[in-house]
Motif scaffolding. Structure first.
Motif, PDB file in Angstrom:
ATOM      1  N   ILE A   6       0.836  -1.208   0.000  1.00  0.00           N
ATOM      2  CA  ILE A   6       0.000   0.000   0.000  1.00  0.00           C
ATOM      3  C   ILE A   6       0.867   1.253   0.000  1.00  0.00           C
ATOM      4  O   ILE A   6       0.379   2.358  -0.014  1.00  0.00           O
ATOM      5  N   SER A   7       2.179   1.045   0.001  1.00  0.00           N
ATOM      6  CA  SER A   7       3.206   2.096  -0.025  1.00  0.00           C
ATOM      7  C   SER A   7       2.938   3.262   0.911  1.00  0.00           C
ATOM      8  O   SER A   7       3.102   4.407   0.553  1.00  0.00           O
ATOM      9  N   THR A   8       2.522   2.914   2.113  1.00  0.00           N
ATOM     10  CA  THR A   8       2.412   3.934   3.152  1.00  0.00           C
ATOM     11  C   THR A   8       2.482   3.220   4.493  1.00  0.00           C
ATOM     12  O   THR A   8       2.222   2.021   4.560  1.00  0.00           O
ATOM     13  N   SER A   9       2.833   3.958   5.534  1.00  0.00           N
ATOM     14  CA  SER A   9       2.815   3.327   6.851  1.00  0.00           C
ATOM     15  C   SER A   9       1.360   3.319   7.333  1.00  0.00           C
ATOM     16  O   SER A   9       0.542   4.108   6.877  1.00  0.00           O
ATOM     17  N   ALA A  10       1.067   2.417   8.238  1.00  0.00           N
ATOM     18  CA  ALA A  10      -0.306   2.283   8.726  1.00  0.00           C
ATOM     19  C   ALA A  10      -0.263   1.835  10.171  1.00  0.00           C
ATOM     20  O   ALA A  10       0.699   1.198  10.603  1.00  0.00           O
ATOM     21  N   THR A  11      -1.307   2.195  10.922  1.00  0.00           N
ATOM     22  CA  THR A  11      -1.417   1.676  12.289  1.00  0.00           C
ATOM     23  C   THR A  11      -1.717   0.181  12.213  1.00  0.00           C
ATOM     24  O   THR A  11      -2.262  -0.308  11.225  1.00  0.00           O
ATOM     25  N   VAL A  12      -1.337  -0.539  13.278  1.00  0.00           N
ATOM     26  CA  VAL A  12      -1.523  -1.996  13.268  1.00  0.00           C
ATOM     27  C   VAL A  12      -2.247  -2.436  14.537  1.00  0.00           C
ATOM     28  O   VAL A  12      -1.828  -2.132  15.656  1.00  0.00           O
ATOM     29  N   GLY A  13      -3.362  -3.132  14.345  1.00  0.00           N
ATOM     30  CA  GLY A  13      -4.094  -3.720  15.463  1.00  0.00           C
ATOM     31  C   GLY A  13      -4.214  -5.219  15.257  1.00  0.00           C
ATOM     32  O   GLY A  13      -4.246  -5.693  14.119  1.00  0.00           O
ATOM     33  N   ILE A  14      -4.270  -5.952  16.365  1.00  0.00           N
ATOM     34  CA  ILE A  14      -4.327  -7.417  16.302  1.00  0.00           C
ATOM     35  C   ILE A  14      -5.539  -7.891  17.113  1.00  0.00           C
ATOM     36  O   ILE A  14      -5.711  -7.472  18.253  1.00  0.00           O
ATOM     37  N   ALA A  15      -6.316  -8.786  16.521  1.00  0.00           N
ATOM     38  CA  ALA A  15      -7.407  -9.449  17.253  1.00  0.00           C
ATOM     39  C   ALA A  15      -6.973 -10.869  17.572  1.00  0.00           C
ATOM     40  O   ALA A  15      -6.450 -11.562  16.713  1.00  0.00           O
ATOM     41  N   THR A  16      -7.166 -11.267  18.811  1.00  0.00           N
ATOM     42  CA  THR A  16      -6.798 -12.622  19.202  1.00  0.00           C
ATOM     43  C   THR A  16      -7.749 -13.115  20.277  1.00  0.00           C
ATOM     44  O   THR A  16      -8.282 -12.311  21.042  1.00  0.00           O
ATOM     45  N   PRO A  17      -7.972 -14.422  20.336  1.00  0.00           N
ATOM     46  CA  PRO A  17      -8.689 -14.921  21.508  1.00  0.00           C
ATOM     47  C   PRO A  17      -7.825 -14.693  22.747  1.00  0.00           C
ATOM     48  O   PRO A  17      -6.599 -14.701  22.640  1.00  0.00           O
ATOM     49  N   GLY A  18      -8.441 -14.471  23.881  1.00  0.00           N
ATOM     50  CA  GLY A  18      -7.669 -14.231  25.098  1.00  0.00           C
ATOM     51  C   GLY A  18      -7.381 -12.755  25.284  1.00  0.00           C
ATOM     52  O   GLY A  18      -7.766 -11.921  24.469  1.00  0.00           O
ATOM     53  N   ALA A  19      -6.752 -12.424  26.393  1.00  0.00           N
ATOM     54  CA  ALA A  19      -6.484 -11.025  26.718  1.00  0.00           C
ATOM     55  C   ALA A  19      -5.149 -10.923  27.442  1.00  0.00           C
ATOM     56  O   ALA A  19      -4.675 -11.879  28.047  1.00  0.00           O
ATOM     57  N   LEU A  20      -4.560  -9.729  27.356  1.00  0.00           N
ATOM     58  CA  LEU A  20      -3.307  -9.496  28.085  1.00  0.00           C
ATOM     59  C   LEU A  20      -3.625  -9.290  29.561  1.00  0.00           C
ATOM     60  O   LEU A  20      -4.518  -8.527  29.914  1.00  0.00           O
ATOM     61  N   SER A  21      -2.881  -9.938  30.415  1.00  0.00           N
ATOM     62  CA  SER A  21      -3.069  -9.728  31.853  1.00  0.00           C
ATOM     63  C   SER A  21      -2.509  -8.372  32.248  1.00  0.00           C
ATOM     64  O   SER A  21      -1.363  -8.051  31.909  1.00  0.00           O
ATOM     65  N   PRO A  22      -3.287  -7.543  32.970  1.00  0.00           N
ATOM     66  CA  PRO A  22      -2.752  -6.249  33.399  1.00  0.00           C
ATOM     67  C   PRO A  22      -1.626  -6.416  34.419  1.00  0.00           C
ATOM     68  O   PRO A  22      -0.802  -5.518  34.584  1.00  0.00           O
ATOM     69  N   GLN A  23      -1.598  -7.551  35.100  1.00  0.00           N
ATOM     70  CA  GLN A  23      -0.538  -7.791  36.089  1.00  0.00           C
ATOM     71  C   GLN A  23       0.787  -8.134  35.406  1.00  0.00           C
ATOM     72  O   GLN A  23       1.816  -7.539  35.679  1.00  0.00           O
ATOM     73  N   SER A  24       0.734  -9.118  34.520  1.00  0.00           N
ATOM     74  CA  SER A  24       1.985  -9.644  33.956  1.00  0.00           C
ATOM     75  C   SER A  24       2.286  -9.118  32.560  1.00  0.00           C
ATOM     76  O   SER A  24       3.427  -9.196  32.104  1.00  0.00           O
ATOM     77  N   GLY A  25       1.274  -8.597  31.857  1.00  0.00           N
ATOM     78  CA  GLY A  25       1.470  -8.197  30.460  1.00  0.00           C
ATOM     79  C   GLY A  25       1.513  -9.390  29.520  1.00  0.00           C
ATOM     80  O   GLY A  25       1.805  -9.236  28.333  1.00  0.00           O
ATOM     81  N   LEU A  26       1.213 -10.578  30.047  1.00  0.00           N
ATOM     82  CA  LEU A  26       1.268 -11.790  29.224  1.00  0.00           C
ATOM     83  C   LEU A  26      -0.155 -12.202  28.815  1.00  0.00           C
ATOM     84  O   LEU A  26      -1.118 -11.951  29.542  1.00  0.00           O
ATOM     85  N   LEU A  27      -0.256 -12.869  27.666  1.00  0.00           N
ATOM     86  CA  LEU A  27      -1.575 -13.287  27.196  1.00  0.00           C
ATOM     87  C   LEU A  27      -2.116 -14.433  28.060  1.00  0.00           C
ATOM     88  O   LEU A  27      -1.369 -15.309  28.490  1.00  0.00           O
ATOM     89  N   ARG A  28      -3.407 -14.389  28.311  1.00  0.00           N
ATOM     90  CA  ARG A  28      -4.060 -15.449  29.085  1.00  0.00           C
ATOM     91  C   ARG A  28      -5.418 -15.753  28.442  1.00  0.00           C
ATOM     92  O   ARG A  28      -5.919 -14.994  27.622  1.00  0.00           O
ATOM     93  N   ASN A  29      -5.998 -16.874  28.848  1.00  0.00           N
ATOM     94  CA  ASN A  29      -7.355 -17.273  28.428  1.00  0.00           C
ATOM     95  C   ASN A  29      -7.492 -17.508  26.928  1.00  0.00           C
ATOM     96  O   ASN A  29      -8.592 -17.472  26.400  1.00  0.00           O
ATOM     97  N   SER A  30      -6.381 -17.737  26.213  1.00  0.00           N
ATOM     98  CA  SER A  30      -6.509 -17.990  24.785  1.00  0.00           C
ATOM     99  C   SER A  30      -6.698 -19.475  24.552  1.00  0.00           C
ATOM    100  O   SER A  30      -6.034 -20.293  25.175  1.00  0.00           O
ATOM    101  N   ASN A  31      -7.630 -19.805  23.610  1.00  0.00           N
ATOM    102  CA  ASN A  31      -7.776 -21.229  23.299  1.00  0.00           C
ATOM    103  C   ASN A  31      -6.684 -21.707  22.338  1.00  0.00           C
ATOM    104  O   ASN A  31      -6.516 -22.894  22.128  1.00  0.00           O
ATOM    105  N   SER A  32      -5.900 -20.770  21.764  1.00  0.00           N
ATOM    106  CA  SER A  32      -4.654 -21.155  21.100  1.00  0.00           C
ATOM    107  C   SER A  32      -3.592 -21.157  22.201  1.00  0.00           C
ATOM    108  O   SER A  32      -2.938 -20.150  22.475  1.00  0.00           O
ATOM    109  N   VAL A  33      -3.457 -22.299  22.855  1.00  0.00           N
ATOM    110  CA  VAL A  33      -2.735 -22.319  24.132  1.00  0.00           C
ATOM    111  C   VAL A  33      -1.260 -21.961  23.997  1.00  0.00           C
ATOM    112  O   VAL A  33      -0.623 -21.533  24.968  1.00  0.00           O
ATOM    113  N   VAL A  34      -0.695 -22.084  22.786  1.00  0.00           N
ATOM    114  CA  VAL A  34       0.719 -21.760  22.595  1.00  0.00           C
ATOM    115  C   VAL A  34       0.970 -20.260  22.843  1.00  0.00           C
ATOM    116  O   VAL A  34       2.094 -19.847  23.137  1.00  0.00           O
TER     117      VAL A  34
END
Ligand SMILES: [Zn+2]
Length: 300
Positions: free
Chosen positions: A54-82
């Motif tokens: 698209i020859s331009t920079s763009a903002t990037v957002g990601i949708a994933t199952p699960g959420a980042l833990s506010p305590q650890s910053g790590l993903l949790r509750n994802s059914n993609s367990v890896v």
């Protein structure tokens, strides 16, 4: 320009949207199964190749199952367990060299539909996913209400409201509790309800087709499902009182669920009537990837 990525268990989808919401480009690849480093690398390479196209920079957002833990910053509750226990947003940010925003798929459904879908123009939007899992997201004035603990809208693991004797204590949920809304309103929950009446194990689409044909077990199973959905949404209305409820996920494609649903919800809401609209997601399966793209506000 904005880029959205939907990281699913079997596929990774990427989209580039103009600020008007028009799709400039769309691509889909297979998810490297059980390979965390490969997943991060694939996403980074996809984003870079789209940006050069698209020859331009763009903002990037990601949708994933699960959420980042506010305590650890790590993903949790994802059914993609890896992905669980990993700093997914930070690793993609490092691989890309630019910040990314990451939200769960229910929040992405809600922001996508609030931005330019079935909830466009409404101040308060509740998006509910009814599929393999059951989740929810809330958007107020164009922003996701993530919440202090990042579980805002996670309604699928509340107990089924106004449970009858036969619904209590309910089935065991993978989260460790019993009788969660998800165990009743997921695809598996509908299949179980139909099986209990017919001894036939049908997926949701087949139950819907049988209901259309007037098959009595399917008619009763879906009527029961609709009643449970109404009770579950009434609890949301009693707290959030959204302008519109948008349903997404595979089960949201069953037409009969919408007729009379607001009235059924109204029977359980602490009010003398409700005006809440309940509508199907306008963007269907694209809610995750489009919502991811909308995670960044439009620059003004
Ligand atoms: Zn649960």
């Amino acid at each position: 320009m904005r880029i959205g990525v939907d990281l699913g268990g079997t596929k990774i989808e990427i989209i580039a949207l103009g600020d008007d919401g028009a799709t400039a480009l769309r691509r889909r690849v297979e998810t490297p199964v059980a390979d965390y480093a490969g997943t991060v690398r694939t996403i980074a390479e996809l984003v870079q190749s789209v940006q050069s196209q698209i020859s331009t920079s763009a903002t990037v957002g990601i949708a994933t199952p699960g959420a980042l833990s506010p305590q650890s910053g790590l993903l949790r509750n994802s059914n993609s367990v890896v992905l669980n226990g990993k700093p997914l947003d930070q690793d993609i940010t490092s691989a890309l060299g630019q910040p990314v925003r990451l939200e769960n798929d229910a929040n992405c459904l809600a922001i996508s539909e609030a931005a330019d879908g079935a909830g466009a123009g409404s101040r308060v939007v509740f998006g509910a996913i009814l599929g393999t899992g059951v989740g929810g997201g809330m958007v107020v004035d164009g922003k996701i209400l993530t919440g202090l603990n990042r579980i805002g809208g996670e309604w699928g693991h509340n107990p089924l409201p106004w449970a009858t004797d036969s619904e209590h204590p309910g089935h065991k949920c993978y989260c460790g509790k019993c009788g969660c809304i998800e165990t009743f309103l997921s695809g598996a929950g509908l299949t179980r309800e139909h099986f209990s009446r017919s001894q036939k194990e049908f997926p949701a689409e087949r139950i819907a087709a049988a209901e259309q044909a007037g098959e009595p077990h399917a008619v009763r199973a879906l009527a029961t499902y609709k009643n449970r959905l109404a009770r579950s949404l009434a609890a949301v209305v009693n707290i959030l009182d959204p302008d519109v409820i948008v349903l997404g996920g595979g089960i949201s494609n069953i037409d009969m669920l919408y007729s009379g649903l607001p009235e059924l919800i109204g029977e359980h809401v602490f009010s003398d009537g409700i005006r809440t609209r309940v509508v199907r997601a306008a963007h269907g399966d694209s809610s995750g990837v489009r919502g991811a793209a909308w995670l960044w506000p439009i620059k003004t």
